[in-house]
Motif scaffolding. Sequence first.
Motif, PDB file in Angstrom:
ATOM      1  N   VAL A  14      39.536  47.039  43.217  1.00 26.43           N
ATOM      2  CA  VAL A  14      40.433  48.199  43.170  1.00 26.43           C
ATOM      3  C   VAL A  14      41.907  47.770  43.250  1.00 26.43           C
ATOM      4  N   ASP A  15      42.305  47.187  44.380  1.00 31.69           N
ATOM      5  CA  ASP A  15      43.719  46.859  44.606  1.00 31.69           C
ATOM      6  C   ASP A  15      44.219  45.810  43.619  1.00 31.69           C
ATOM      7  N   ASP A  16      45.261  46.119  42.894  1.00 23.65           N
ATOM      8  CA  ASP A  16      45.898  45.237  41.916  1.00 23.65           C
ATOM      9  C   ASP A  16      45.022  44.941  40.699  1.00 23.65           C
ATOM     10  N   SER A 168      20.769  39.279  35.542  1.00 22.47           N
ATOM     11  CA  SER A 168      21.960  38.932  36.336  1.00 22.47           C
ATOM     12  C   SER A 168      23.189  38.688  35.452  1.00 22.47           C
ATOM     13  N   GLY A 169      22.957  38.146  34.235  1.00 23.15           N
ATOM     14  CA  GLY A 169      24.092  37.886  33.340  1.00 23.15           C
ATOM     15  C   GLY A 169      24.695  39.139  32.722  1.00 23.15           C
ATOM     16  N   GLY A 170      24.094  40.291  32.985  1.00 21.98           N
ATOM     17  CA  GLY A 170      24.618  41.544  32.440  1.00 21.98           C
ATOM     18  C   GLY A 170      25.555  42.277  33.391  1.00 21.98           C
ATOM     19  N   TYR A 171      25.747  41.680  34.581  1.00 20.46           N
ATOM     20  CA  TYR A 171      26.724  42.249  35.524  1.00 20.46           C
ATOM     21  C   TYR A 171      28.056  41.547  35.319  1.00 20.46           C
ATOM     22  N   VAL A 172      29.109  42.327  35.364  1.00 19.81           N
ATOM     23  CA  VAL A 172      30.452  41.751  35.242  1.00 19.81           C
ATOM     24  C   VAL A 172      31.299  42.241  36.403  1.00 19.81           C
ATOM     25  N   TYR A 173      32.003  41.314  37.049  1.00 16.94           N
ATOM     26  CA  TYR A 173      32.962  41.717  38.082  1.00 16.94           C
ATOM     27  C   TYR A 173      34.368  41.391  37.616  1.00 16.94           C
ATOM     28  N   VAL A 174      35.253  42.367  37.751  1.00 15.70           N
ATOM     29  CA  VAL A 174      36.647  42.199  37.356  1.00 15.70           C
ATOM     30  C   VAL A 174      37.518  42.261  38.611  1.00 15.70           C
ATOM     31  N   GLY A 175      38.319  41.227  38.818  1.00 14.91           N
ATOM     32  CA  GLY A 175      39.193  41.197  39.989  1.00 14.91           C
ATOM     33  C   GLY A 175      40.456  40.414  39.702  1.00 14.91           C
ATOM     34  N   ASP A 176      41.346  40.355  40.692  1.00 13.74           N
ATOM     35  CA  ASP A 176      42.636  39.688  40.472  1.00 13.74           C
ATOM     36  C   ASP A 176      42.875  38.508  41.407  1.00 13.74           C
ATOM     37  N   GLY A 189      24.962  34.803  39.628  1.00 15.56           N
ATOM     38  CA  GLY A 189      24.734  34.701  38.186  1.00 15.56           C
ATOM     39  C   GLY A 189      25.484  35.731  37.352  1.00 15.56           C
ATOM     40  N   TRP A 190      26.463  36.419  37.977  1.00 17.97           N
ATOM     41  CA  TRP A 190      27.243  37.412  37.233  1.00 17.97           C
ATOM     42  C   TRP A 190      28.289  36.729  36.358  1.00 17.97           C
ATOM     43  N   ARG A 191      28.802  37.484  35.401  1.00 12.53           N
ATOM     44  CA  ARG A 191      29.994  37.073  34.667  1.00 12.53           C
ATOM     45  C   ARG A 191      31.202  37.613  35.429  1.00 12.53           C
ATOM     46  N   THR A 192      32.321  36.916  35.277  1.00 21.39           N
ATOM     47  CA  THR A 192      33.521  37.320  36.024  1.00 21.39           C
ATOM     48  C   THR A 192      34.749  37.317  35.127  1.00 21.39           C
ATOM     49  N   VAL A 193      35.653  38.217  35.449  1.00 22.34           N
ATOM     50  CA  VAL A 193      36.890  38.369  34.678  1.00 22.34           C
ATOM     51  C   VAL A 193      38.064  38.443  35.652  1.00 22.34           C
ATOM     52  N   ARG A 194      39.063  37.632  35.397  1.00 19.92           N
ATOM     53  CA  ARG A 194      40.286  37.693  36.205  1.00 19.92           C
ATOM     54  C   ARG A 194      41.366  38.431  35.419  1.00 19.92           C
ATOM     55  N   ILE A 195      41.931  39.465  36.037  1.00 19.38           N
ATOM     56  CA  ILE A 195      43.073  40.132  35.404  1.00 19.38           C
ATOM     57  C   ILE A 195      44.343  39.539  36.021  1.00 19.38           C
ATOM     58  N   LYS A 196      45.160  39.002  35.145  1.00 26.78           N
ATOM     59  CA  LYS A 196      46.365  38.292  35.570  1.00 26.78           C
ATOM     60  C   LYS A 196      47.552  39.040  34.986  1.00 26.78           C
ATOM     61  N   GLU A 201      50.341  39.918  42.489  1.00 26.36           N
ATOM     62  CA  GLU A 201      50.349  39.204  43.770  1.00 26.36           C
ATOM     63  C   GLU A 201      49.729  37.797  43.652  1.00 26.36           C
ATOM     64  N   HIS A 202      48.671  37.674  42.876  1.00 28.18           N
ATOM     65  CA  HIS A 202      47.967  36.390  42.792  1.00 28.18           C
ATOM     66  C   HIS A 202      48.088  35.748  41.404  1.00 28.18           C
ATOM     67  N   SER A 203      48.999  36.288  40.584  1.00 26.10           N
ATOM     68  CA  SER A 203      49.014  35.865  39.176  1.00 26.10           C
ATOM     69  C   SER A 203      49.454  34.415  38.991  1.00 26.10           C
ATOM     70  N   THR A 204      50.205  33.863  39.931  1.00 27.86           N
ATOM     71  CA  THR A 204      50.662  32.484  39.753  1.00 27.86           C
ATOM     72  C   THR A 204      49.724  31.487  40.448  1.00 27.86           C
ATOM     73  N   TYR A 205      48.705  32.012  41.124  1.00 25.49           N
ATOM     74  CA  TYR A 205      47.792  31.122  41.838  1.00 25.49           C
ATOM     75  C   TYR A 205      46.961  30.306  40.846  1.00 25.49           C
ATOM     76  N   VAL A 206      46.940  28.998  41.064  1.00 25.03           N
ATOM     77  CA  VAL A 206      46.145  28.126  40.207  1.00 25.03           C
ATOM     78  C   VAL A 206      44.793  27.920  40.887  1.00 25.03           C
ATOM     79  N   ALA A 207      43.775  28.520  40.306  1.00 25.62           N
ATOM     80  CA  ALA A 207      42.444  28.477  40.923  1.00 25.62           C
ATOM     81  C   ALA A 207      41.755  27.161  40.612  1.00 25.62           C
ATOM     82  N   ASN A 208      40.968  26.669  41.565  1.00 22.47           N
ATOM     83  CA  ASN A 208      40.156  25.497  41.233  1.00 22.47           C
ATOM     84  C   ASN A 208      38.911  25.983  40.486  1.00 22.47           C
ATOM     85  N   PRO A 209      38.225  25.061  39.768  1.00 27.21           N
ATOM     86  CA  PRO A 209      37.172  25.506  38.846  1.00 27.21           C
ATOM     87  C   PRO A 209      36.064  26.351  39.481  1.00 27.21           C
TER      88      PRO A 209
END
Length: 234
Positions: A14-16, A168-176, A189-196, A201-209
């Motif tokens: 929800v947030d961001d 499990s591969g048919g679930y998608v989580y979207v977060g920031d 086993g979900w798919r994931t999406v990052r909204i940047k 707030e977290h857009s410049t964070y460099v995530a590890n793999p």
Amino acid sequence: MIDPWKIHTLVLDVDDTLFPERDFVLGGFAAAGKWLRAQLGVDGFSATATRLFEAGLRGRIFDESLDAMDVPISPELVGELVVAYRSHQPTLTLFPDAARLLSRAVGRVNVALLTDGFEAVQRNKIEALALDPRIELRVITDALGGRNFWKPCPEGFRLVMRRYPGESGGYVYVGDNPRKDFLGPRALGWRTVRIKREGGEHSTYVANPDEEADIVVTDLTELSQHFGWEENGR
Ligand SMILES: [Mg+2]
């Protein structure tokens, strides 16, 4: 060409992700400032807290604001300000791309929310965004048993799987926020999406793999392509 994901359940932070949390924060400072003015006749809290927030301060804004205003600090006073902040009724608006994604998704796949934060606060946000009747499953992890259930705990994601069973591969989580958003769903086993988003707030964070999402987008409407949903239509 993108090979579309076969998705049956879209789960959203929800947030961001759906709305700018900054709007809630500034509304909270205004409510706390109003309380302080009524109680102590002191003006300027909201402007001071906002300035510190915009300068990047996090975590100690209430104390630092009072300090900058030469108001004597006590744990009780800070506690009252935090209550005013958390309990205010926010005025919030969905990001335009989030509104478009939701109108394409609802009625086409299962749609759920999954959010951390204090239960009452998150309820107020969801209500202010008018998502309350529109999205049937709204998982506030805090309500499952407190902070231990906040992300990256996978329990909230498991709850979604029990409510909407499927591949499990048919679930998608979207977060920031890669620090906590994707670890739980990835383990299941979900798919994931990052909204940047620009300035997020977290857009410049460099995530590890192992904490990064499968894909990173800058606009949620890009997902229609990944999901094989037509851009025109709805
Ligand atoms: Mg978030």
